[in-house]
Design an enzyme around this catalytic site. Structure first.
Site, PDB file in Angstrom:
ATOM      1  CD  GLU A  50      -2.734   1.143   2.542  1.00  0.00           C
ATOM      2  OE1 GLU A  50      -2.693   0.175   3.322  1.00  0.00           O
ATOM      3  OE2 GLU A  50      -3.458   2.134   2.706  1.00  0.00           O
ATOM      4  NE  ARG A 293       4.441  -8.308  10.571  1.00  0.00           N
ATOM      5  CZ  ARG A 293       3.858  -7.422   9.759  1.00  0.00           C
ATOM      6  NH1 ARG A 293       2.798  -7.745   9.061  1.00  0.00           N
ATOM      7  NH2 ARG A 293       4.335  -6.202   9.658  1.00  0.00           N
ATOM      8  CE  LYS A 303       3.553   0.111   4.405  1.00  0.00           C
ATOM      9  NZ  LYS A 303       2.379   0.007   3.561  1.00  0.00           N
TER      10      LYS A 303
HETATM   11  P1  ATP Z   1       2.814  -2.219   8.122  1.00  0.00           P
HETATM   12  O1  ATP Z   1       2.264  -3.281   9.030  1.00  0.00           O
HETATM   13  O2  ATP Z   1       4.229  -1.833   8.392  1.00  0.00           O
HETATM   14  O3  ATP Z   1       1.913  -1.037   7.946  1.00  0.00           O
HETATM   15  P2  ATP Z   1       1.722  -3.499   5.870  1.00  0.00           P
HETATM   16  O4  ATP Z   1       1.680  -4.958   5.979  1.00  0.00           O
HETATM   17  O5  ATP Z   1       0.451  -2.770   6.108  1.00  0.00           O
HETATM   18  O6  ATP Z   1       2.913  -2.933   6.710  1.00  0.00           O
HETATM   19  P3  ATP Z   1       1.730  -3.409   3.048  1.00  0.00           P
HETATM   20  O7  ATP Z   1       2.128  -2.284   2.188  1.00  0.00           O
HETATM   21  O8  ATP Z   1       0.306  -3.808   3.075  1.00  0.00           O
HETATM   22  O9  ATP Z   1       2.257  -3.041   4.473  1.00  0.00           O
HETATM   23  O10 ATP Z   1       2.645  -4.675   2.784  1.00  0.00           O
HETATM   24  C1  ATP Z   1       2.853  -5.230   1.523  1.00  0.00           C
HETATM   25  C2  ATP Z   1       3.221  -6.669   1.690  1.00  0.00           C
HETATM   26  O11 ATP Z   1       4.369  -6.789   2.516  1.00  0.00           O
HETATM   27  C3  ATP Z   1       2.113  -7.469   2.343  1.00  0.00           C
HETATM   28  O12 ATP Z   1       1.873  -8.600   1.559  1.00  0.00           O
HETATM   29  C4  ATP Z   1       2.646  -7.828   3.686  1.00  0.00           C
HETATM   30  O13 ATP Z   1       2.226  -9.110   4.048  1.00  0.00           O
HETATM   31  C5  ATP Z   1       4.161  -7.784   3.479  1.00  0.00           C
HETATM   32  N1  ATP Z   1       4.850  -7.443   4.727  1.00  0.00           N
HETATM   33  C6  ATP Z   1       4.663  -6.363   5.497  1.00  0.00           C
HETATM   34  N2  ATP Z   1       5.424  -6.412   6.607  1.00  0.00           N
HETATM   35  C7  ATP Z   1       6.136  -7.570   6.533  1.00  0.00           C
HETATM   36  C8  ATP Z   1       7.095  -8.221   7.382  1.00  0.00           C
HETATM   37  N3  ATP Z   1       7.493  -7.681   8.530  1.00  0.00           N
HETATM   38  N4  ATP Z   1       7.602  -9.399   6.974  1.00  0.00           N
HETATM   39  C9  ATP Z   1       7.223  -9.937   5.810  1.00  0.00           C
HETATM   40  N5  ATP Z   1       6.330  -9.401   4.979  1.00  0.00           N
HETATM   41  C10 ATP Z   1       5.779  -8.222   5.322  1.00  0.00           C
HETATM   42 MG    MG Z   2      -1.122  -4.047   4.840  1.00  0.00          MG
END
Ligand code: ATP
Ligand code: MG
Length: 591
Positions: A50, A293, A303
């Site tokens: 996102e 994760r 984020k």
């Molecule tokens: P945050 O929790 O930091 O806001 P998010 O998961 O909302 O991150 P996205 O932009 O939706 O951020 O993430 C894109 C992809 O990255 C998703 O498929 C998510 O599963 C993966 N992702 C996010 N954080 C991790 C992590 N710590 N380890 C592995 N994959 C991750």
């Molecule tokens: Mg997300």
């Protein structure tokens, strides 16, 4: 044995990573099986961030998996910007995400935006309404929460659940036409209010939000919810393996429901709109697979919290070298190969764990040891005068650029009578086991020979200002006295030739392994490490200064450093410490 993999590893443990057997994880096994059985002739993955912030180290895992697996098996990976949340998203982040994926060493097959498909999503939703599988609800958000029930109690039916298809179609079309106020109505899937999985209790598919979208402007007063948009995007793009993190495991039944019930390829009219969105017909049904994760000790990977660090000026921006954003790590001097090595070592599993930050640092050291040329720099200078050389003595010495790899070649290092050495390489009252310079003691100056410290010069305050030494010229490498043994070797730079440089000594941003834990009533911000950035004025040998930004070196005996991506100039060098040579955070076991 990969750390995340052992069947008997306790959840949420901090563990050192041992050598992983690469590419043997369960996801790759599924892919291998699907190719072998002919279920797919080629695989297609996607990475769907996102664009509401910059990518962080956790995303590196998702990127390396989705892009890496596609690459290994000769398939494709799309970069899809999941821009279904207008207002929170920014084109600056879109560009940042593209840059970061490229920097990590990957390229996408297609670059898509979820907003490319808004029309398809809408038609898919209309179809669900027509099929009696979705309804317009007038409950407020609070009421909906109340009706949803809990983990132990089933939900209740909304009074609007049994509206006729005709009424639902009319209302949904009018939602789309912008006739209703934000939040006044939602489109909900009609699944099962008694389901043990709360995600299936008539989840919202569309909400009204009269907010301009960065790509579609004011065209849409309604926006699709993530689960709906994500599942349909995967189906449309012909994604075969949709890899995501474990928190989506409970969403998988809804993901499958959306894919099955909308059933894009079976509906020529709908599929037309898919083709109109610029996609070929790829009717493979996607399979969602979850993995754990990446969590690292001493790190924040949310984020929201990273944004807070920037907004509240705890750091100097998203690319501050203390940040766990990819651009922060890049500016810090971390390498794409080092990060990919980390992801390979950590392995893939469904076991949640916390990886010790030292594992990351070791991966970076391992890569830089092989790839960074050596230079000499002095961070805390003390003058050393070689009194038995004539005033004005100057020589050019030739040093190998890498001790283990001749292909790095050699460089010229100016040497003269007055040098800078590190202040802590001299001790007037040496502690036990001190093998560097002391009064009347000997030490080897790297590449020069052995000097003896004859006189310690001090100022009125008793501070050491200079060391007067004599050089045993016969002890230089290649000369008859070279075999003479002394215990210590120290680095130096010629005072007359050295180039002044700003050096930023970075360390971990948090001083505790789990900054997120709220133990003792402390907030994560209470754990910021005040010493995570220290700036010193240093002296570099000339061959370290006249380089392009992002050039990485090992400064001998000090660590790995990088010419700052933004501020470095050959005539005004700025270097960042990437990582020390050894782990200075290692604690005795049990602490
Ligand atoms: P945050 O929790 O930091 O806001 P998010 O998961 O909302 O991150 P996205 O932009 O939706 O951020 O993430 C894109 C992809 O990255 C998703 O498929 C998510 O599963 C993966 N992702 C996010 N954080 C991790 C992590 N710590 N380890 C592995 N994959 C991750
Ligand atoms: Mg997300």
């Amino acid at each position: 044995m990969p750390t995340e993999n052992p069947a008997n590893a306790p959840a949420s443990s901090t563990a050192a990573v041992q050598q992983a057997a690469p590419h043997q994880d369960f996801i790759r096994q599924i892919v291998r099986d699907d190719l072998a059985s002919g279920k797919h002739v080629a695989i297609h993955t996607r990475f769907p961030p996102e664009p509401n912030g910059y990518l962080h180290i956790g995303h590196a895992k998702a990127i390396c998996l989705s892009f890496g697996i596609a690459q290994e098996f000769g398939g494709w990976c799309n970069l899809r910007l999941d821009d279904t949340n207008p207002g929170k998203e920014d084109p600056e982040f879109v560009q940042g995400i593209k840059d970061d994926v490229h920097w990590l060493g990957y390229d996408w097959h297609e670059l898509r935006h979820a907003s490319d498909y808004f029309d398809v999503f809408y038609r898919g939703a209309l179809k669900l309404v027509e099929d009696g599988l979705a309804y317009v609800d007038d409950l407020s958000a609070d009421e909906m929460r109340e009706y949803r029930g809990t983990l132990t109690e089933p939900g209740r039916h909304s009074p609007y659940r049994e509206r006729s298809v005709a009424e639902n179609l009319d209302l949904f079309r009018r939602m789309r036409a912008g006739e209703f106020a934000d939040g006044s109505r939602t489109l909900r899937a009609k699944i099962d209010m008694a389901s043990g999985n709360i995600n299936l209790r008539d989840p919202a598919l569309y909400r009204i939000r009269k907010v301009a979208h960065q790509n579609t402007g004011d065209a849409w007063p309604i926006y699709p919810m993530y689960d709906f948009a994500h599942a349909l995007s995967d189906a449309m793009e012909g994604i075969t393996h949709s890899l995501c993190t474990l928190e989506f495991e409970d969403h998988r039944p809804l993901y499958d429901w959306c894919v099955d019930k909308v059933d894009l390829p079976d509906h020529p009219e709908l599929w037309q709109s898919v083709v109109a969105a610029g996609l070929e017909a790829k009717p493979a049904k996607p399979r969602q697979i979850e993995f754990s994760r990446l969590n690292l000790s001493y790190c924040i990977t949310s984020k929201r919290k990273l944004a807070q660090l920037v907004a509240e000026h705890h750091v100097d921006g998203w690319d501050d070298p203390r940040m766990s954003t990819l651009r922060g790590l890049r500016r810090r001097g971390f390498t794409p190969a080092g990060l990919r090595l980390l992801i390979e070592r950590v392995g893939v599993s469904k076991q949640n764990s916390v990886i010790d930050y030292a594992v990351l640092e070791n991966c970076i050291r391992e890569d830089l040891d092989a790839t960074a040329a050596r230079r000499m720099a002095v961070l805390d200078p003390l003058k050393l005068v070689i009194t038995n050389l004539p005033a004005g003595h100057e020589e050019t010495l030739v040093f190998p650029n890498h001790p283990k790899d001749e292909s790095f070649g050699t460089r010229e290092v100016p040497f003269a009578r007055e040098l800078w050495i590190e202040r802590d390489d001299f001790a007037e009252v040496p502690p036990k086991g001190f093998h560097r310079l002391k009064p009347d003691g000997d030490v080897r100056l790297r590449g020069v020979g052995i000097v003896k410290c004859g006189q310690v010069v001090k100022d009125a305050g008793g501070n050491v200002t200079e060391l007067h030494c004599t050089l045993d010229a016969e002890t230089r490498h290649g000369l008859p006295g070279a075999d003479r043994k002394v215990k210590g070797t120290i680095h130096w730079v010629s005072a007359a030739h050295a180039v002044a440089s700003e050096v930023r000594l970075y360390d971990r941003l948090f001083s505790v392994p789990a900054p997120d834990s709220e133990e003792g009533g402390k907030s994560w911000l209470d754990h910021l490490n005040p010493d995570a950035k220290r700036v010193v004025q240093a002296w570099l040998e000339p061959a370290a200064a006249d380089v392009e930004p992002e050039r990485r070196f090992q400064f001998e005996r000090l660590g790995y450093f990088v010419a700052d991506r933004v501020d470095h100039r050959a005539d005004a060098p700025v270097f960042n410490r990437t990582v020390t040579l050894r782990d200075v955070w290692a604690r005795p076991t049990g602490q």
